[in-house]
Design a protein around this motif. Structure first.
Motif, PDB file in Angstrom:
ATOM      1  N   ASP A  86       0.846  -1.195   0.000  1.00 25.54           N
ATOM      2  CA  ASP A  86       0.000   0.000   0.000  1.00 25.54           C
ATOM      3  C   ASP A  86       0.884   1.248   0.000  1.00 25.54           C
ATOM      4  O   ASP A  86       1.487   1.583   1.016  1.00 25.54           O
ATOM      5  CB  ASP A  86      -0.918  -0.007   1.226  1.00 25.54           C
ATOM      6  CG  ASP A  86      -1.895   1.166   1.222  1.00 25.54           C
ATOM      7  OD1 ASP A  86      -1.894   1.945   0.244  1.00 25.54           O
ATOM      8  OD2 ASP A  86      -2.643   1.300   2.217  1.00 25.54           O
ATOM      9  N   SER A 105       0.501   3.856   2.649  1.00 29.18           N
ATOM     10  CA  SER A 105       0.767   3.505   4.039  1.00 29.18           C
ATOM     11  C   SER A 105       2.081   4.075   4.557  1.00 29.18           C
ATOM     12  O   SER A 105       2.385   3.969   5.740  1.00 29.18           O
ATOM     13  CB  SER A 105       0.791   1.974   4.207  1.00 29.18           C
ATOM     14  OG  SER A 105       1.901   1.414   3.497  1.00 29.18           O
ATOM     15  N   SER A 132       2.558   8.918  -1.889  1.00 30.99           N
ATOM     16  CA  SER A 132       1.446   9.173  -0.961  1.00 30.99           C
ATOM     17  C   SER A 132       1.268  10.657  -0.671  1.00 30.99           C
ATOM     18  O   SER A 132       0.165  11.098  -0.337  1.00 30.99           O
ATOM     19  CB  SER A 132       1.676   8.423   0.359  1.00 30.99           C
ATOM     20  OG  SER A 132       2.833   8.899   1.030  1.00 30.99           O
TER      21      SER A 132
END
Length: 602
Positions: free
Chosen positions: A422, A425, A431
């Motif tokens: 992910d 994460s 991200s």
């Protein structure tokens, strides 16, 4: 205040602000903010398609305290005096604004119709505000001055704070010299609002629900320094009660905030707060001065985030302000003199709000908020990180700059992560929505040495500290990742900067440093095989691919398989590709190892 004074309200602010037209020949705007603690002036470029960046071309601050001028010591036998500006202050202000007008119009070619002056608390309270305005008109006849109502001041302050970020969800507070404002803003899920169908803007709803309290740093320090102890106690109680009621009003208006408050009281979560205005930025500078990471690597309070635990250490901050004799970055003598008042406001905030999870200090304010509110909603809500500015970019103009090649490039980098990993994460360039910005740097400065580029990557993170969308964590992650892309071979001074940036990254996410190094090494491998920005999607797919798997034991092992085409391998030493990963997992106590295999397609 005279009825002839021009007041900007929630109902008329759109008509009062200059009109922004994407087809205009001139997109330069000048704003003057006549605050209680100082007068700030800026010239900005809102040229499309980068209008969202609010690019500042010139800025200046005149150290004129309208609050002090309005509240000078009384010579009356009764100890009071009318709230009027002295003639000397009126002359100084009018001449200063005439100078600002000349800079904007004569030096930066700002059309007079795109120059606006607005004032706040001190001008709202002054009995002779009309005299000040007449003097300004005499010095600069075509200069319009508007006085912001408290709601519009809350609106501009909140939107200005938001201007530095992609999205905001939290309480927004603005502490100036004469007043403090509190409101709530949640920019997530705002795309469905239809301004042209009569639906109120979320920003306006927040401003109407927000509160303005007459407890700015300049006003409050005067009470703490000169008033009788009973008066001090009474005023502090009013501040605390006002802050608590302001928060309760916002909770009643915004169910999301009420839910967060309930969860925070149950210790399940916390409230994020965003702070702007000189007073709060002063408190943030003191926190940054006491940050465990020293010297703190990013020289700007804008977008600096402190944990709630650190934010709550008011007594410790007061002690440092009193005992530290040297210069504290970001704090003037005046700000340090007002620090006890700033702490009093912070303590009232802490008492009123459930556990604070994080406090982020914002560089934007009224001027940035006014500029952003001139723009169409779709531009206001756009991601500033998609419009990198003031950066040398490796993306060429023309078809290759289109989104397809960029997306294929980012997908290729993503493929080097284990299946099921992910990417949201961990704090990474992906991200943190830095993918396009990161990609634009991959092939920059290819004519320079790797060592020079590694050094440049670190310094780029701190050279433009107020670029919208870039938090301190985002800057640090971008810097460490790009430094790794160039091998991270650094001289002693840059090694110290790298260590401190890594500390900042690791403090936010203990795994982020490893993945930054890994991403940089994967990028270096890709750039070795593809030595310039790819001219087509096939130029990536046909030459290189990545595949990986993870093995979790006492030590995390990441198996990476790099496959390159026979043509791309011509003249390459495959060991050089493996060598790019030798530093990954070697920092601190990282218990991770990368095992690299390189294959050549037959």
């Amino acid at each position: 205040m005279s009825s002839t004074v021009d007041i900007v309200t929630i109902g008329n602010y759109k008509e009062k602000l200059p009109r922004w037209d994407p087809n205009s020949k001139n997109h330069r705007y000048a704003l003057v903010d006549m605050g209680s603690n100082g007068i700030r002036f800026s010239v900005s470029d809102l040229c499309p398609p980068r209008a969202r960046l609010l690019k500042c071309l010139y800025r200046e601050r005149a150290a004129i305290s309208l609050f002090d001028a309005l509240n000078r010591p009384s010579t009356s036998a009764h100890g009071d005096h009318p709230l009027v500006f002295p003639d000397a202050t009126i002359k100084q202000v009018s001449q200063t604004l005439a100078r600002f007008r000349s800079i904007a119009v004569d030096s930066y070619d700002v059309p007079p119709s795109q120059l606006i002056v607005f004032a706040t608390e001190a001008m709202r309270r002054a009995e002779n505000a009309a005299s000040m305005l007449e003097a300004i008109r005499a010095e600069a006849p075509d200069l319009s001055v508007h006085i912001l109502s408290p709601q519009v001041e809350t609106l501009f302050g909140a939107v200005g704070a938001r201007s530095s970020f992609v999205d905001v969800k939290g309480l927004i507070l603005d502490l100036g010299g004469g007043s403090v404002q509190m409101t709530w803003m949640d920019t997530s899920g705002t795309s469905g609002y239809q301004e042209d169908q009569g639906q109120p803007l979320p920003e306006v709803e927040a401003a109407v629900a927000g509160q303005s309290l007459p407890f700015g740093a300049a006003r409050l320090i005067k009470i703490l320094d000169t008033a009788h102890v009973d008066v001090q106690t009474s005023e502090k109680a009013k501040l605390q009660d006002g802050m608590a009621k302001a928060f309760q009003t916002l909770c009643a208006k915004f169910p999301t905030l009420a839910q967060l408050a309930a969860e925070a009281r149950g210790k399940e979560a916390g409230i994020d707060i965003f702070l702007c205005g000189g007073g709060f930025r002063g408190y943030g500078s003191m926190i940054m001065h006491n940050n465990p990471i020293q010297p703190y690597p990013i020289p700007s309070i804008g977008s600096y985030t402190a944990s709630g635990q650190l934010f709550n250490k008011t007594k410790e901050m007061l002690k440092v302000n009193k005992s530290f004799e040297g210069k504290i970055f970001g704090m003037s003598k005046r700000r340090r003199a007002q620090f006890p008042a700033i702490v009093t406001v912070v303590e009232a905030l802490i008492a009123a709000v459930p556990p604070i999870r994080s406090a982020t200090f914002c560089s934007g304010g009224n001027r940035e908020g006014a500029l952003l509110m001139m723009l169409p909603r779709e531009i206001r809500n756009s991601n500033p990180l998609s419009l990198p500015d003031d950066i040398e970019s490796s993306i060429p103009s023309g078809p290759a700059q289109g989104g397809t090649t960029l997306q294929v490039l980012l997908s290729t980098l993503h493929s080097a992560f284990p299946p099921g990993f992910d990417l949201t994460s961990v704090a990474s360039v992906f991200s943190l929505q830095l993918g396009p910005l990161y990609a634009s740097h991959i092939w920059c400065r290819m004519g320079e040495s790797d060592a020079a580029n590694a050094s440049s990557a670190l310094h780029d993170a701190i050279n433009h500290p107020d670029s919208p969308g870039l938090t301190h964590l985002a800057r640090a992650v971008l810097a460490v990742t790009l430094c790794a892309r160039w091998g991270a071979n650094l001289g002693p001074i840059d090694q110290q900067l790298q260590r401190n940036l890594r500390e900042l990254v690791d403090a936010a996410d203990p795994n982020a440093g490893f993945w930054a190094d890994y991403t940089g090494a994967v990028t270096a491998a890709l750039a070795t095989v593809i030595p310039a920005w790819p001219k087509s999607n096939e130029a990536i797919r046909d030459k290189i691919s990545f595949r990986s798997s993870a093995e979790q034991g006492k030590k995390y092992k990441l198996h990476l398989e790099i496959t390159i085409s026979k043509g791309a391998s011509r003249g390459l030493d495959l060991d050089d590709l493996r060598e790019l990963f030798k530093k990954v997992g070697k920092h601190g106590d990282e218990k991770k190892k990368v095992i690299v295999t390189v294959n050549v397609l037959a």
